[in-house]
Motif scaffolding. Structure first.
Motif, mmCIF file in Angstrom:
data_model
loop_
_atom_site.group_PDB
_atom_site.id
_atom_site.type_symbol
_atom_site.label_atom_id
_atom_site.label_comp_id
_atom_site.label_asym_id
_atom_site.label_seq_id
_atom_site.Cartn_x
_atom_site.Cartn_y
_atom_site.Cartn_z
ATOM 1 N N SER A 1 -14.002 -79.742 5.292
ATOM 2 C CA SER A 1 -15.468 -79.700 4.843
ATOM 3 C C SER A 1 -16.518 -78.541 5.714
ATOM 4 C CB SER A 1 -15.670 -81.664 5.361
ATOM 5 O OG SER A 1 -15.730 -81.531 6.962
ATOM 6 N N THR B 1 -18.438 -75.168 6.230
ATOM 7 C CA THR B 1 -19.382 -74.137 4.935
ATOM 8 C C THR B 1 -18.779 -72.859 5.801
ATOM 9 O OG1 THR B 1 -19.988 -75.980 3.822
ATOM 10 C CG2 THR B 1 -20.905 -73.570 3.553
ATOM 11 N N PRO B 2 -17.886 -72.090 5.483
ATOM 12 C CA PRO B 2 -17.051 -72.345 4.836
ATOM 13 C C PRO B 2 -15.556 -73.048 5.038
ATOM 14 C CG PRO B 2 -16.695 -69.773 5.507
ATOM 15 C CD PRO B 2 -17.934 -70.545 6.406
#
Length: 102
Positions: free
Chosen positions: A63, A65-66
């Motif tokens: 989850s 980012t990235p």
């Protein structure tokens, strides 16, 4: 009736070695060249055991980012799988050889 034999996750992932033909071959192949359907898969829980991390670590990596961690496939809203070849390539890329670092 079909019987599914369970193979423990630990027995499916041989320890990568720097000169292992499988590791060297996978490093040069693109992931799309793997036979992903038949190459074997780990669940989040199985991979967490192998990597000696909590399953929540893999969830956090996915989850981010990235996204971080090994490549994964989302099969359903709460089902993620990790291909064995992708995981081996990811581990080989994370490897540090002190004799070559200088």
């Amino acid at each position: 009736m079909h019987v599914r034999h369970h193979v423990s996750a630990a027995s499916r992932l041989p320890a990568p070695t720097p000169d292992s033909p499988a590791v060297l071959a996978h490093e040069t192949e693109a992931a799309s060249e793997f036979d992903l359907l038949h190459s074997g898969w780990y669940s989040t829980e199985e991979l967490a055991v192998l990597l000696k991390v909590d399953p929540s670590t893999l969830r956090r990596w996915r989850s981010a980012t990235p996204p971080q961690g090994p490549p994964f496939v989302q099969i359903a809203p709460r089902l993620y799988l990790y291909s064995i070849p992708d995981t081996q390539v990811w581990l080989a890329q994370k490897r540090t050889d002190p004799s070559k670092a200088a």
